[in-house]
Design an enzyme around this catalytic site. Structure first.
Site, short mmCIF file in Angstrom:
data_model
loop_
_atom_site.label_atom_id
_atom_site.label_comp_id
_atom_site.label_asym_id
_atom_site.label_seq_id
_atom_site.Cartn_x
_atom_site.Cartn_y
_atom_site.Cartn_z
CB CYS A 16 -0.73 -0.13 1.25
SG CYS A 16 -2.01 1.40 1.30
CB CYS A 18 -0.63 2.45 3.71
SG CYS A 18 -1.92 1.78 3.50
CG ASP A 19 3.18 1.28 4.33
OD1 ASP A 19 2.71 1.80 5.38
OD2 ASP A 19 3.10 0.10 4.12
#
Length: 311
Positions: free
Chosen positions: A136, A139-140
């Site tokens: 993701c 997300c990261d």
């Protein structure tokens, strides 16, 4: 565990546990069947920094434990059991557990089983998940500011990941097993026109290198069989997701990719059965949107129960 519940929730990620909080506070104390991965995908995520309310970030497993405790405080039963079968042909619905070991009935059911990222199937990939390996970018990506990263894949997901990562990383290398992309032309053009995005063709990842964090990749050219080691700080998997809908296949309506089809909020085609989170959402796939859908599903279930004299 009781034999009958007003609401049964299948799945225990942000969608399932938020649904449990709302259902329990509405005095419809639900049962949550946590399944094979209690807490969902966030339990394999290290730092979560984009969920509102956690100014300093929070570890994924810790956040899901907080969700669970909040649901339990309002009266939800959280069971570390796996749903093996459902019967939606008659009401109350029947939910069978652990291969037939036991079952319960429920007036309403919320499906919140999530979706699983497709992986390469490497031991090193799993070992370094959350330590440089991610599925993701949204997300990261923040953790890879100024760093060199790789994305595996050749479809729209991979191009989307690569383009997003280019906002943060110094270099993004797309590794694709073929010599042309499957992605739509607009997504291809967007990635190829980005100066930070580079392509490695006809190549597969055979190993993720690093002891405690990702330090590189072992690559093999599919045409020449040449093996090389390639230094990177992170590996992002852009080969898609699979909705966890096998238990409801043939029981509710799914789209061509297996995602639950919902309308009027979170309603499936079976009255009294609702779906929330990544199991029905193939666009956003974020913890906060899953939690929002969990809230919607609980409110939809509460309304449906009241309309049918079951609340």
């Amino acid at each position: 565990m009781k034999e009958h519940y007003k609401v049964a929730i299948v799945g225990s990620g942000p969608a399932g546990l938020t649904a449990a909080i709302y259902a329990a506070r509405a005095e419809l104390p639900p049962v949550v069947f946590e399944g094979e991965q209690p807490g969902g995908q966030l339990t394999i995520t290290s730092d979560v920094e984009n969920y509102p309310g956690f100014a300093d970030g929070v570890m994924g497993p810790e956040m899901m434990d907080i969700f669970r405790k909040q649901a339990q405080r309002f009266g939800a039963d959280c069971m570390f059991k796996t749903v093996s079968e459902v019967d939606f042909t008659k009401r109350p619905f029947t939910v069978t557990l652990d291969g037939g070991a036991e079952s319960v009935t429920a007036d309403a059911v919320i499906i919140a089983t999530g979706a699983s990222a497709r992986f390469l199937g490497l031991e090193s990939e799993q070992r370094l998940m959350g330590k440089g390996v991610s599925a993701c970018a949204v997300c990261d990506a923040f953790f890879f500011k100024g760093k060199k990263v790789a994305v595996v894949g050749g479809g729209d997901t991979a191009m989307e990941e690569a383009t997003y990562l280019a906002k943060f990383a110094s270099e993004v290398h797309v590794i694709h097993r073929r010599d042309e992309l499957r992605a739509s032309k607009i997504m291809q053009d967007r990635a190829m026109e980005n100066d930070k995005v580079h392509f490695i063709w006809d190549t597969v990842v055979t190993e993720v290198l690093g002891d405690d964090v990702v330090t590189g990749l072992r690559l093999q050219n599919r045409k020449t069989d040449e093996v090389t080691d390639f230094d990177v700080d992170g590996l992002f998997l852009g080969i898609g997701h699979v909705p966890n809908t096998s238990v409801v296949e043939g029981k509710i309506e799914l789209d061509e990719n297996g995602y639950a089809i919902v309308s009027n909020g979170t309603s499936t085609n079976v009255p009294g059965v609702f779906a929330a989170g990544d199991v029905a959402d193939h666009v956003y796939r974020q913890a906060v949107t899953a939690a929002g859908m969990g809230c919607m599903a609980a409110l939809d279930a509460e309304r449906w129960l009241a309309e049918n004299g079951l609340a």
